[in-house]
Design an enzyme around this catalytic site. Structure first.
Site, mmCIF file in Angstrom:
data_model
loop_
_atom_site.group_PDB
_atom_site.id
_atom_site.type_symbol
_atom_site.label_atom_id
_atom_site.label_comp_id
_atom_site.label_asym_id
_atom_site.label_seq_id
_atom_site.Cartn_x
_atom_site.Cartn_y
_atom_site.Cartn_z
ATOM 1 N N ASN A 39 44.148 38.383 51.335
ATOM 2 C CA ASN A 39 43.680 38.139 49.968
ATOM 3 C C ASN A 39 44.667 37.271 49.202
ATOM 4 O O ASN A 39 44.296 36.332 48.497
ATOM 5 C CB ASN A 39 43.499 39.464 49.216
ATOM 6 C CG ASN A 39 42.291 40.254 49.685
ATOM 7 O OD1 ASN A 39 41.445 39.756 50.414
ATOM 8 N ND2 ASN A 39 42.222 41.510 49.262
ATOM 9 N N LYS A 225 53.943 47.620 37.805
ATOM 10 C CA LYS A 225 52.617 47.531 37.202
ATOM 11 C C LYS A 225 52.319 48.844 36.490
ATOM 12 O O LYS A 225 52.404 49.909 37.095
ATOM 13 C CB LYS A 225 51.586 47.220 38.287
ATOM 14 C CG LYS A 225 51.793 45.846 38.922
ATOM 15 C CD LYS A 225 50.835 45.563 40.062
ATOM 16 C CE LYS A 225 51.191 46.324 41.315
ATOM 17 N NZ LYS A 225 50.343 45.930 42.476
ATOM 18 N N ARG A 226 51.942 48.742 35.212
ATOM 19 C CA ARG A 226 51.853 49.927 34.361
ATOM 20 C C ARG A 226 50.453 50.126 33.801
ATOM 21 O O ARG A 226 50.269 50.602 32.683
ATOM 22 C CB ARG A 226 52.887 49.827 33.252
ATOM 23 C CG ARG A 226 54.297 49.547 33.777
ATOM 24 C CD ARG A 226 55.315 49.338 32.681
ATOM 25 N NE ARG A 226 55.528 50.550 31.937
ATOM 26 C CZ ARG A 226 55.919 50.566 30.646
ATOM 27 N NH1 ARG A 226 56.061 49.438 29.978
ATOM 28 N NH2 ARG A 226 56.109 51.712 30.057
ATOM 29 N N GLY A 230 50.129 46.793 31.056
ATOM 30 C CA GLY A 230 50.591 45.527 31.604
ATOM 31 C C GLY A 230 51.641 45.733 32.678
ATOM 32 O O GLY A 230 51.578 46.677 33.459
ATOM 33 N N ALA A 301 42.358 43.262 42.344
ATOM 34 C CA ALA A 301 43.184 42.753 41.258
ATOM 35 C C ALA A 301 44.674 42.758 41.603
ATOM 36 O O ALA A 301 45.413 41.850 41.207
ATOM 37 C CB ALA A 301 42.945 43.569 39.989
ATOM 38 N N ASP A 303 46.200 42.363 44.543
ATOM 39 C CA ASP A 303 46.534 41.242 45.415
ATOM 40 C C ASP A 303 46.510 39.933 44.636
ATOM 41 O O ASP A 303 47.365 39.062 44.824
ATOM 42 C CB ASP A 303 45.551 41.166 46.585
ATOM 43 C CG ASP A 303 45.521 42.438 47.404
ATOM 44 O OD1 ASP A 303 46.565 43.113 47.490
ATOM 45 O OD2 ASP A 303 44.458 42.763 47.959
#
Length: 379
Positions: A39, A225-226, A230, A301, A303
């Site tokens: 991907n 990544k949170r 964001g 999302a 990848d």
């Protein structure tokens, strides 16, 4: 031809439902492709980079389809080897979000050709041919041979390319008796690490963005990544390694066990340096919120984010822009039905990534936004 990025990992033929519902009730499926590393390769090739995919597939029709489909995105597939004795992996999934309780995935990948990747049979000339080598924790979970290969690829050595590692924790893949915290050991060998806060807590027992940073000493760039908040990007000096981590890279001891992990300090909403829980040089910390997205299908999302971040990294852009390109690539995938989407046109994405913080905060992206700037809303 010079290669920008090499992506190594398994790709599978994906059977995607023609309508929502349980796997037991879906009457038919459409064939696609799926694989974290492929991907990323397809997205980067779509953004204009020279990309090579390294893997193994079966000497079967599904293997033919995978090689042709990935190659159709402009990816160099000369590093893919055929295995006459093992099949190409396949999987079926429902249309629901992976986070939803009703989501189902049925993998048929045990004993697949890709699970036989090893130090002895990968084409090393292809593996080391790029400026960046992108890997994920999924490969390590496929077999003991794949785990040994990942350890070799993530060993720090002179002259290696920049190594990017997406943790991509999949609890169901880890074999009985194998501690998923081995992915923490692997991540420490990378130059750039992508990991979700939820993944770090589930796989490593680490809670909070700052604790993730502390668990990865020596890694130059850590992208946490949170979710809806964001991403937070840590760069620069790394904290000292806790004593319990010095004892063993895998058996991380009580420092990593649930409540014993210190809570992360409050991070700034835009750019700045967080207050640390230790003395010494501080890393630079940049938090970039995600734009609002009218989601069509919540798959692919992560990848796409990695691809966008690496695209901007290859172009020498700053931290905020790298994170914003990650969000924009992710939004391109989230606003289409499938797992793949063409990246936004370069000029269009450059303009959005350069918005001031207030305008970025008003950004809302819906279906069709990559095709025309009129589809982009800032309200």
């Amino acid at each position: 031809m010079d290669v920008d990025v090499v992506c190594l990992g398994e790709s599978m033929v994906a059977f995607l439902p023609t309508r929502p519902g349980r796997l037991a009730d879906v009457p038919s499926f459409e064939r696609g492709i799926g694989g974290a590393e492929s991907n990323v390769a397809c997205a980067l090739a779509g953004a204009g980079h020279a990309v090579k995919w390294v893997s193994r597939v079966g000497a079967d029709g599904f293997g033919d389809h995978l090689v042709a489909a990935v190659g159709a995105y402009g990816v160099d597939t000369s590093g893919v080897r055929r295995d006459p004795g093992r099949p190409t992996g396949v999987y079926f999934r429902t249309a629901d979000d992976r986070a939803a309780g009703s989501h189902e995935v049925a993998y048929y990948r045990a004993g697949s050709a890709a699970s036989a990747m090893s130090v002895a049979n990968v084409p090393w000339g292809s593996v080391w041919s790029g400026r960046v080598l992108h890997l994920s924790g999924i490969t390590a979970a496929l077999s003991s041979e794949c785990l040994d290969l990942m350890r070799a690829l993530l060993a720090r050595r002179p002259g290696r390319p920049l190594v990017s590692f997406d943790v991509n924790h999949r609890a169901g893949l880890w074999r009985s008796g194998t501690d998923p915290r081995v992915s923490l050991e692997l991540a420490r060998g990378a130059d750039v690490v992508f990991v979700g806060e939820d993944e770090a807590e589930e796989a490593w027992g680490v809670r909070g963005a700052w604790a993730v940073r502390e668990a990865l000493p020596g890694v130059g760039v850590v992208v946490v990544k949170r979710g809806a908040e964001g991403v937070t990007v840590f760069e620069g000096p790394t904290p000292p390694l806790p004593e319990s981590l010095r004892r063993s890279p895998v058996d991380c001891g009580p420092w990593m066990a649930g409540r014993a992990v210190p809570r992360a300090p409050r991070l700034p909403g835009a750019r700045g340096t967080a207050r640390a829980t230790h003395h010494g040089p501080q890393p630079n910390v940049t938090t970039v919120p995600a734009p609002r997205v009218d989601v069509v299908a919540p798959v692919g999302a992560g990848d796409a984010f990695a691809a966008g971040f690496l695209d901007a990294t290859l172009r020498g852009l700053g931290t905020r822009e790298r994170a914003r390109f990650g969000h924009l690539f992710a939004a391109a995938v989230l606003t289409v039905p499938g797992d793949h989407a063409a990246p936004p046109p370069r000029a269009h994405a450059n303009r959005l990534a350069a918005l001031d913080d207030e305008a970025w905060g008003r950004l809302r992206l819906g279906p069709g936004w990559t095709g025309t700037e009129q589809e982009v809303r800032t309200s």
